[in-house]
Every structure is written in structure tokens, then in C-alpha cells.
Enzyme design. Structure first.
Site, short mmCIF file in Angstrom:
data_model
loop_
_atom_site.label_atom_id
_atom_site.label_comp_id
_atom_site.label_asym_id
_atom_site.label_seq_id
_atom_site.Cartn_x
_atom_site.Cartn_y
_atom_site.Cartn_z
N TYR A 168 0.81 -1.67 -0.34
CA TYR A 168 0.16 -0.04 -0.47
C TYR A 168 1.02 1.14 0.48
O TYR A 168 0.77 2.10 -0.58
CB TYR A 168 -0.60 -0.42 1.15
N ARG A 214 1.55 8.91 13.29
CA ARG A 214 1.77 9.76 13.85
C ARG A 214 0.18 9.66 14.04
O ARG A 214 -0.60 10.35 14.60
CB ARG A 214 2.50 11.11 12.93
N ARG A 227 -10.63 4.59 9.40
CA ARG A 227 -9.68 4.51 8.48
C ARG A 227 -8.34 3.35 9.10
O ARG A 227 -7.74 3.98 10.05
CB ARG A 227 -8.70 5.43 7.16
N PHE A 287 15.67 19.16 -1.07
CA PHE A 287 14.55 18.63 -1.48
C PHE A 287 14.06 17.56 -0.96
O PHE A 287 13.03 17.90 -0.48
CB PHE A 287 14.09 19.00 -2.93
C1 D61 Z 1 11.62 12.92 -2.13
C2 D61 Z 1 11.30 13.82 -1.33
C3 D61 Z 1 9.91 13.73 -1.62
C4 D61 Z 1 9.81 13.20 -1.46
C5 D61 Z 1 9.30 11.85 -1.91
C6 D61 Z 1 11.34 11.98 -2.65
C7 D61 Z 1 9.33 9.96 -2.08
C8 D61 Z 1 8.01 10.35 -1.70
C9 D61 Z 1 7.55 11.48 -1.45
C10 D61 Z 1 8.07 12.40 -1.06
C11 D61 Z 1 5.87 10.99 -1.60
C12 D61 Z 1 5.71 11.72 0.07
C13 D61 Z 1 4.01 10.81 0.86
C14 D61 Z 1 4.37 11.14 2.13
C15 D61 Z 1 3.24 11.72 2.58
N1 D61 Z 1 2.08 11.13 2.34
C16 D61 Z 1 1.08 11.54 1.55
O1 D61 Z 1 1.01 12.47 1.52
C17 D61 Z 1 -0.23 10.19 1.39
O2 D61 Z 1 -0.74 11.24 0.02
C18 D61 Z 1 -0.35 9.64 -0.85
C19 D61 Z 1 -0.57 9.90 -1.77
C20 D61 Z 1 -0.73 11.47 -2.69
C21 D61 Z 1 0.34 11.65 -2.56
C22 D61 Z 1 1.06 12.72 -2.70
C23 D61 Z 1 2.52 13.32 -2.61
C24 D61 Z 1 3.37 13.77 -1.81
C25 D61 Z 1 4.28 14.37 -1.85
C26 D61 Z 1 5.19 15.26 -2.84
C27 D61 Z 1 4.68 14.27 -3.54
C28 D61 Z 1 2.98 14.14 -4.13
C29 D61 Z 1 5.15 14.86 -5.30
C30 D61 Z 1 6.32 15.27 -5.57
C31 D61 Z 1 6.86 15.85 -4.62
C32 D61 Z 1 6.48 15.56 -3.10
C33 D61 Z 1 -1.35 11.09 2.29
O3 D61 Z 1 -1.88 12.28 2.64
C34 D61 Z 1 -2.26 13.03 3.30
C35 D61 Z 1 -2.84 14.18 3.37
O4 D61 Z 1 -4.79 14.33 2.33
O5 D61 Z 1 -2.84 15.06 4.04
C36 D61 Z 1 -2.69 9.60 2.37
O6 D61 Z 1 -3.74 9.82 2.23
O7 D61 Z 1 -2.21 8.44 3.26
MG MG Z 2 -5.24 8.77 -0.11
#
Ligand code: D61
Ligand code: MG
Length: 331
Positions: A168, A214, A227, A287
Site C-alpha cells: 500500500y 503519527r 481508516r 528537497f
Molecule cells: C524525495 C522528496 C519527497 C518525497 C520523496 C522523495 C518520496 C516520496 C514522497 C515524497 C511522497 C511522500 C508521501 C508522504 C505523505 N503522504 C501523503 O501525502 C499521503 O498521500 C499519498 C498520495 C498522494 C501523494 C502526493 C505527494 C506527496 C508528496 C510529494 C508529491 C506527491 C510529489 C512531489 C513531492 C512530494 C496522505 O495524504 C494525507 C493528506 O491528505 O495530507 C494519505 O492520504 O495517505
Molecule cells: Mg490517501
């Protein structure tokens, strides 16, 4: 910008806060003038303060691609997270999302507050997407397709085993890591290591697992339906129901379970360090490293901390902002 009382209590926070303000002003001047780009950057700021700050300090071309990538996936996640959409309506949207981003006439209304604005005005995101170089567009399309399919799979399935948990997290965050690596490559600033897929995936897993740990209380108290992302294979050793961990009489078991979850998240650290060691461009390094450092700080705060089952456990704002001060100034 923090209350005066907090500032007086932590005077060391003043410098990073001012530094941050200056950096934001500078970044704002580099946003392309057209309204769709204005919308994208203001939306980015509204839906994610922390990612907005690290994205803004990338060089403009890559920054535009990462901003669009973020908003496309945030919109997809808004569909996933909206518990009021019936499953039979939700699945086809998730699965076809990667095609909708090419269509400036498409939109689907869901979510609340700023997420609803993002969904209602999604044509701005599509317009910005269509202006990106082909290399960026293809990477974003591919990851959106795989994430949508993965989310659809988990709408119909619970997180039972630790493998399910990893799978997931791969769909919702590991794939972001893979996509970002592709965007860095397309920008010409970075090269990929032979095991780039594995270690890019770990970058996302570490961040996502930290969030899942968290947000225990917030997710369990979700209305209309809680959830659950903690794998049963782990919490099942400590309770009959995941929600039982929040009751005071189960504190000891709850903290043991929490510690096992934190230890599980820490297994990704080695890959993350390997990934970050290989980065060459300082703005890309920052970043990537800033969210990782915040996650480590959050896990340190959560470990052995029963408060996680009572309310929100969050890093102090000023403390976070030290990270955004250029490294040569803090070290
Ligand atoms: C380097 C820098 C940033 C990074 C990385 C490597 C590798 C992965 C990520 C960022 C993604 C980390 C996601 C952690 C936070 N989780 C969420 O936001 C959940 O949603 C997941 C699906 C959408 C992801 C969108 C995303 C997030 C960060 C990014 C990105 C896209 C694109 C570029 C840079 C960073 C979480 O959301 C909760 C909420 O609504 O706040 C969930 O629904 O589980
Ligand atoms: Mg989600």
C-alpha cells in the site's frame, strides 16, 4: 508566522523564521505569470505548507514539473480519501485519472475546503501539465496510472500483513519516489543508481509510514468510517481491535505496538541514506533531505510516547524551520 509569545519563548527561532520569509518572497518572483501557474503554486501552498517550501527552492524548470506532479497526485488522493464517494463510482475515476490530466475540460467535484477548490479548478493543473516537456509528462502519467490502479486495489482490500503494508505504501508514496527520480533524470541534474527503484521506493515508504504512525488517532476517529493503515499482523499481537489501543487501560500494550511500528519504519533508513548520498545537485539534495529529517524527528517524538494515542504529536514550527536555513549557516 508563529505567535509573538512563542517567538519570545524560543528567540533562537526568529532567525530561521525571517530567513524563511525572505526565501518565500524570492521564490514567488520566479512563478510564471499565467493564471494557471499562479493557481498551481497558490494551491500547492494551501494544501501542503511543508512540501511547498521544499519544492519552491528547486530550480524553476524542475520546480514546475514537481509542482504539477504534486497537484496531480494530491487530486488523485483526494478522490481516494473521500469516503462519501460510492466504490463503484470511485474505482473508474482512480483507474482513468492518468488520462484525465490531458483533458482541460475534465473535472470531478469531491473533497472539502482547499481540496475541493483543487478538484473544481483542476483545468488549471491540466493546462500547466500540458506545458511541461514530454519527458516530465510521461513520467507523471506513468506514475499516476500505477498509483490509481494501486489505490483501486486497496479500496477493496485491508492492510493485513506487513507485505500488504509495504505494498500500500508503495502505491501511495513509494511511486512518488520513483517518479521524482525520473523527473530528476529528465532535468539532466542527476543520474540513477542500478538499484534506483528499490531505494527511491524506500524514500517514500519511510515518509508514508511516519505519517501513518503519527496519524493513528486522526485515522481511527475518521467520520463516517475509521481508516486503518496499521497492519493487523503487528497490532494483532497487542489488541483485539486497532481502536482499543487508544483506551487508557491499554497504554502499555499500545506503546509496545507503537514501538514495533517505529522500528519497522526505521528499516528503510539505510536505503534512504544511500539514495541521498548519490545526489549531486544541492537543491535536489535539500528537497529530498528536509522531509526525511522531519520524519526522523517525528519518529523520535513518537517512540515510546503514549501521547500519540491521546492527541496530536507534532514538531514545533520554529524547530522545523531550522532545516530550511541553508546548511552552511546552521552547520
Ligand atoms: C524525495 C522528496 C519527497 C518525497 C520523496 C522523495 C518520496 C516520496 C514522497 C515524497 C511522497 C511522500 C508521501 C508522504 C505523505 N503522504 C501523503 O501525502 C499521503 O498521500 C499519498 C498520495 C498522494 C501523494 C502526493 C505527494 C506527496 C508528496 C510529494 C508529491 C506527491 C510529489 C512531489 C513531492 C512530494 C496522505 O495524504 C494525507 C493528506 O491528505 O495530507 C494519505 O492520504 O495517505
Ligand atoms: Mg490517501
Amino acid at each position: 508566522m508563529g505567535s509573538l509569545r512563542t517567538l519570545l519563548r524560543y528567540p533562537d527561532d526568529i532567525y530561521p523564521l525571517l530567513k524563511m520569509k525572505r526565501a518565500i518572497e524570492k521564490a514567488e518572483k520566479q512563478i510564471p505569470p499565467e493564471p494557471h501557474w499562479g493557481f498551481c503554486y497558490s494551491m500547492l501552498h494551501k494544501v501542503s505548507r511543508s512540501f511547498s517550501l521544499v519544492i519552491q527552492q528547486l530550480r524553476p524548470e524542475l520546480r514546475n514539473a514537481v509542482c504539477v506532479f504534486y497537484l496531480v497526485l494530491r487530486a488523485l488522493d483526494t478522490v481516494e480519501d473521500d469516503t462519501s464517494i460510492p466504490t463503484d463510482e470511485k474505482l473508474p475515476i482512480l483507474i482513468a485519472f492518468h488520462r484525465h490530466i490531458y483533458d482541460t475540460d475534465w473535472h470531478y467535484s469531491c473533497g472539502t475546503k482547499e481540496y475541493k477548490v483543487l478538484m473544481d479548478q483542476f483545468h488549471h493543473v491540466s493546462a500547466a501539465f500540458l506545458e511541461l516537456d514530454k519527458g516530465y509528462q510521461e513520467a507523471i502519467e506513468e506514475i499516476t496510472k500505477r498509483m490509481g490502479a494501486g489505490m483501486a486495489k486497496f479500496i477493496c482490500q485491508e492492510v493485513e500483513t506487513v507485505d500488504d503494508y509495504d505494498e500500500y505504501c508503495h502505491y501511495v508514496a513509494g511511486l512518488v519516489g520513483l517518479g521524482l527520480s525520473k523527473l530528476f533524470l529528465a532535468s539532466g541534474s542527476e543520474v540513477l543508481l542500478p538499484d534506483w527503484e528499490q531505494i527511491s521506493n524506500s524514500m517514500g515508504l519511510f515518509l508514508q509510514k511516519t505519517n501513518i504512525i503519527r496519524d493513528y488517532l486522526e485515522d481511527i476517529n475518521e467520520i463516517p468510517k475509521s481508516r486503518m493503515f496499521w497492519p493487523r499482523k503487528i497490532w494483532g499481537k497487542y489488541a483485539d481491535k486497532l481502536e482499543d489501543l487508544k483506551y487508557e487501560e491499554n497504554s502499555t500494550k499500545a506503546v509496545s505496538c507503537l514501538n514495533e511500528m517505529v522500528t519497522n519504519a526505521l528499516t528503510h533508513i539505510e536505503d534512504c541514506l544511500k539514495y541521498m548520498s548519490a545526489l549531486r545537485d544541492p537543491s535536489i539534495f535539500r528537497f529530498c533531505a528536509i522531509p526525511q529529517i522531519m520524519a526522523i524527528g517525528t519518529l523520535a517524538l513518537c517512540y515510546n510516547n503514549v501521547q500519540l494515542f491521546r492527541g496530536v504529536v507534532k514538531l514545533r514550527r520554529g524547530k522545523k524551520l531550522y532545516l530550511y536555513t541553508p546548511f552552511h549557516i546552521i552547520i
